[in-house]
Design an enzyme around this catalytic site. Structure first.
Site, mmCIF file in Angstrom:
data_model
loop_
_atom_site.group_PDB
_atom_site.id
_atom_site.type_symbol
_atom_site.label_atom_id
_atom_site.label_comp_id
_atom_site.label_asym_id
_atom_site.label_seq_id
_atom_site.Cartn_x
_atom_site.Cartn_y
_atom_site.Cartn_z
ATOM 1 N N LYS A 22 0.840 -1.207 0.000
ATOM 2 C CA LYS A 22 0.000 0.000 0.000
ATOM 3 C C LYS A 22 0.868 1.248 0.000
ATOM 4 C CE LYS A 22 -1.728 1.531 4.091
ATOM 5 N NZ LYS A 22 -1.374 2.926 4.409
ATOM 6 N N ASN A 23 1.843 1.284 0.915
ATOM 7 C CA ASN A 23 2.611 2.521 1.085
ATOM 8 C C ASN A 23 3.622 2.760 -0.035
ATOM 9 O OD1 ASN A 23 1.140 3.072 3.324
ATOM 10 N ND2 ASN A 23 2.735 2.574 4.808
ATOM 11 N N CYS A 117 -5.037 13.092 13.071
ATOM 12 C CA CYS A 117 -4.746 11.694 12.750
ATOM 13 C C CYS A 117 -4.757 10.892 14.037
ATOM 14 C CB CYS A 117 -3.366 11.625 12.097
ATOM 15 S SG CYS A 117 -2.883 9.967 11.686
ATOM 16 N N ARG A 122 0.857 14.943 13.059
ATOM 17 C CA ARG A 122 1.729 14.604 11.934
ATOM 18 C C ARG A 122 1.925 15.844 11.054
ATOM 19 N NH1 ARG A 122 -0.537 9.040 9.511
ATOM 20 N NH2 ARG A 122 1.340 9.149 8.252
ATOM 21 N N ASP A 323 5.108 0.749 12.063
ATOM 22 C CA ASP A 323 3.868 0.148 11.568
ATOM 23 C C ASP A 323 3.658 -1.287 12.069
ATOM 24 O OD1 ASP A 323 3.305 2.482 10.267
ATOM 25 O OD2 ASP A 323 3.930 1.783 8.284
ATOM 26 N N ARG A 415 -8.533 -0.548 5.408
ATOM 27 C CA ARG A 415 -7.691 0.460 4.750
ATOM 28 C C ARG A 415 -6.346 -0.136 4.340
ATOM 29 N NH1 ARG A 415 -6.121 4.785 8.318
ATOM 30 N NH2 ARG A 415 -4.859 5.178 6.502
HETATM 31 N N1 EPU Z 1 7.498 14.598 10.506
HETATM 32 C C1 EPU Z 1 7.688 15.930 10.789
HETATM 33 N N2 EPU Z 1 7.519 16.826 9.777
HETATM 34 C C2 EPU Z 1 7.208 16.444 8.503
HETATM 35 C C3 EPU Z 1 7.013 15.078 8.225
HETATM 36 C C4 EPU Z 1 7.166 14.180 9.255
HETATM 37 O O1 EPU Z 1 8.006 16.305 11.916
HETATM 38 O O2 EPU Z 1 7.087 17.308 7.627
HETATM 39 C C5 EPU Z 1 7.634 13.615 11.576
HETATM 40 C C6 EPU Z 1 6.353 12.833 11.844
HETATM 41 O O3 EPU Z 1 5.470 13.528 12.693
HETATM 42 C C7 EPU Z 1 6.890 11.571 12.439
HETATM 43 C C8 EPU Z 1 8.183 11.336 11.666
HETATM 44 O O4 EPU Z 1 8.548 12.619 11.150
HETATM 45 O O5 EPU Z 1 7.198 11.774 13.794
HETATM 46 C C9 EPU Z 1 8.094 10.357 10.531
HETATM 47 O O6 EPU Z 1 6.953 10.609 9.732
HETATM 48 P P1 EPU Z 1 6.925 10.307 8.176
HETATM 49 O O7 EPU Z 1 6.833 11.587 7.441
HETATM 50 O O8 EPU Z 1 8.048 9.398 7.822
HETATM 51 O O9 EPU Z 1 5.543 9.540 8.027
HETATM 52 P P2 EPU Z 1 4.622 9.556 6.732
HETATM 53 O O10 EPU Z 1 5.481 9.657 5.539
HETATM 54 O O11 EPU Z 1 3.542 10.548 6.904
HETATM 55 C C10 EPU Z 1 4.651 6.982 6.257
HETATM 56 C C11 EPU Z 1 3.645 5.882 6.193
HETATM 57 C C12 EPU Z 1 3.159 5.548 7.589
HETATM 58 C C13 EPU Z 1 4.377 5.143 8.440
HETATM 59 C C14 EPU Z 1 5.406 6.275 8.431
HETATM 60 C C15 EPU Z 1 6.699 5.933 9.159
HETATM 61 C C16 EPU Z 1 2.571 6.104 4.048
HETATM 62 C C17 EPU Z 1 1.341 6.403 3.288
HETATM 63 N N3 EPU Z 1 2.502 6.265 5.362
HETATM 64 O O12 EPU Z 1 3.966 8.119 6.808
HETATM 65 O O13 EPU Z 1 2.307 4.422 7.456
HETATM 66 O O14 EPU Z 1 3.982 4.889 9.759
HETATM 67 O O15 EPU Z 1 5.761 6.600 7.059
HETATM 68 O O16 EPU Z 1 7.273 4.797 8.628
HETATM 69 O O17 EPU Z 1 3.569 5.712 3.474
HETATM 70 C C18 EPU Z 1 0.539 2.986 8.041
HETATM 71 O O18 EPU Z 1 0.690 2.389 6.969
HETATM 72 O O19 EPU Z 1 -0.196 2.528 8.961
HETATM 73 C C19 EPU Z 1 1.205 4.261 8.268
HETATM 74 C C20 EPU Z 1 0.803 5.130 9.184
#
Ligand code: EPU
Length: 436
Positions: A22-23, A117, A122, A323, A415
């Site tokens: 998915k991701n 969320c 986030r 995850d 989801r």
């Molecule tokens: N963060 C910031 N600022 C930003 C972006 C992120 O402070 O601009 C922080 C976040 O709050 C968090 C950390 O950095 O503490 C990591 O977040 P990241 O941006 O890596 O998460 P994401 O890209 O929004 C993806 C996956 C998530 C998974 C995370 C971490 C997708 C669609 N989502 O989210 O997947 O937990 O990476 O590996 O790829 C799930 O599938 O259940 C899921 C939540």
């Protein structure tokens, strides 16, 4: 809203197949925006998140069609409006990853700021910082991120780290935008997750020039144009990890097909350390792989008794994935001793603690740390799914618990896991879906 009734305890034995990731699928679908024409993503999972993302692409003017085998065709010949509307993005945060491709393709983009969320705050500040350093002007107007790059994007050296390390979708956004920028971009502290490597491999297939794939330093030499892709997505490592816990928590034995063990090394090492057998099987998978991933087609996971306790700290890849934190909490709740789980990516991602406690798990939460005192047995109870991975943990706990557990709000699990009951029941689970 559907409800799961799950009878336990059961012992799972047999074969299960992992679906496409998915991701990895979501950002690759966004990449279709970068090249006018018809792209085809092969092997995508049939999940509600993928449908919502298809709606988002349709809303901006793409023609999206899904085949029953999971192939998704995205015709991005014309982009009507480069706007990610609130009504769609609020349903799925990954919608933010159309921002970079829209900006690169159209010179302007508006995407709703994602809302709250269940797994905690986030922010997207690092996405915006990275795109800003590529030359975009970024403002927040009426809840929308308004990005302008009418004078074009320029390559730059960009540090993308934040308080919790790298960002997965932030790296996806900036990397996609940089493929069409003028000059060379270096992203330092890039996410090393296999889903980012998969996206980079797909972008290179489209004509991008990205090196350092799978490492924290990505170098992207901008090109004038990209062409549409036909690309097969990698298997879902989180689904594979969830099946591994399913084998362990039910003291069963699962042959897991389509599992890249190289993407799950921290998880396999942890399982082995608590007494679970994890063995690679079968010939390597075809297709591109990230340098960090040793490709493996299948693996066998077996467990004959109670697991030993463990200490887990979630980290960016290749560390232990956030995850799978909830699923492992369910497993360690039944360990022979005390464990500690520390969440270092999303410090508030603990909605499952209260629900697992209703099933007699002995958990104590202090900030972003949970101490888990292993119990002899879990006991069925009515529980509430709160987010995707928390609900997977409840399904796992319910299969090991005594009695019939009912899980409400099953749409959370839908989801991220395609018809999980139809895939686990043939190997011994007793899961019934009841629709209202
Ligand atoms: N963060 C910031 N600022 C930003 C972006 C992120 O402070 O601009 C922080 C976040 O709050 C968090 C950390 O950095 O503490 C990591 O977040 P990241 O941006 O890596 O998460 P994401 O890209 O929004 C993806 C996956 C998530 C998974 C995370 C971490 C997708 C669609 N989502 O989210 O997947 O937990 O990476 O590996 O790829 C799930 O599938 O259940 C899921 C939540």
């Amino acid at each position: 809203m559907d409800v799961f009734c799950i009878e336990g305890p059961v012992r799972l034995t047999g074969a299960v197949t992992v679906n496409g990731s998915k991701n990895a699928s979501l950002p690759i679908m966004a990449a279709a925006i970068l090249a006018p024409g018809k792209s085809v993503l092969k092997g995508a999972p049939r999940l509600s998140d993928i449908s919502v993302f298809s709606q988002l692409l349709t809303d901006i003017g793409c023609k999206v069609t899904s085949k029953p085998n999971g192939d998704i065709s995205i015709d991005s010949t014309s982009i009507g409006k480069p706007v990610g509307e609130y009504d769609i993005v609020r349903r799925m945060r990954a919608g933010i990853c159309i921002l970079g491709p829209l900006l690169a393709r159209c010179g302007r983009a508006e995407v709703s700021m994602p809302g709250g969320c269940a797994i905690g705050y986030r922010p997207v500040d690092i996405h915006l910082k990275g795109l800003g350093e590529l030359g975009a002007q970024i403002n927040l107007e009426n809840g929308y991120i308004v990005a302008d790059a009418t004078r074009g994007l320029r390559g730059n050296e960009i540090f993308l780290g934040g308080p919790f390390g790298s960002t997965v979708l932030g790296t996806a956004n900036v990397m996609m935008a940089a493929t069409l920028a003028k000059g060379t971009t270096v992203i330092e502290c890039a996410a090393c997750e296999p889903e980012i490597a998969d996206l980079a491999n797909c972008l290179n297939k489209m004509g991008a020039k990205i090196t350092g794939i799978g490492s924290p330093r990505l170098t992207i030499e901008g090109v004038k144009e990209l062409h549409p892709f036909e690309y097969e997505v990698i298997p879902d490592r989180i689904e594979a990890g969830t099946f591994m816990v399913a084998a362990a928590i039910t003291k069963g034995c699962l042959h897991i097909h389509n599992c890249r063990l190289g993407d799950l090394m921290a998880v396999a090492a942890l399982l082995r350390s608590i007494g679970v057998t994890v063995e690679a099987e079968g010939p390597p998978l075809r297709g591109e792989v990230s340098p960090s991933a040793e490709p493996t087609a299948d693996c066998i996971v077996a467990c004959s008794g109670r697991v030993r306790p463990a200490d887990i700290t979630t980290q960016p890849h290749p560390g232990f994935p956030t995850d799978l934190q909830a699923q492992f909490m369910a497993l360690l709740a039944l360990a022979e001793g005390n464990s500690i789980i520390i969440e270092k990516i999303f410090p508030d991602r603990f909605m499952h603690v209260a629900e697992l406690s209703r099933m007699a798990a002995d958990l104590r939460k202090e900030g972003s740390l949970v101490s888990v005192s292993g119990v002899n047995k879990l006991i069925a109870a009515p529980v509430m799914a709160s987010d995707l991975r928390a609900s997977a943990a409840l399904v796992l706990a319910a299969m090991a618990a005594e009695g019939t557990t009912t899980i409400n709000r099953v749409y959370h699990i839908d989801r991220g896991y395609e018809k999980i009951e139809e895939r686990l029941n043939p190997v011994g689970a007793k899961i019934t879906r009841e629709s209202d």
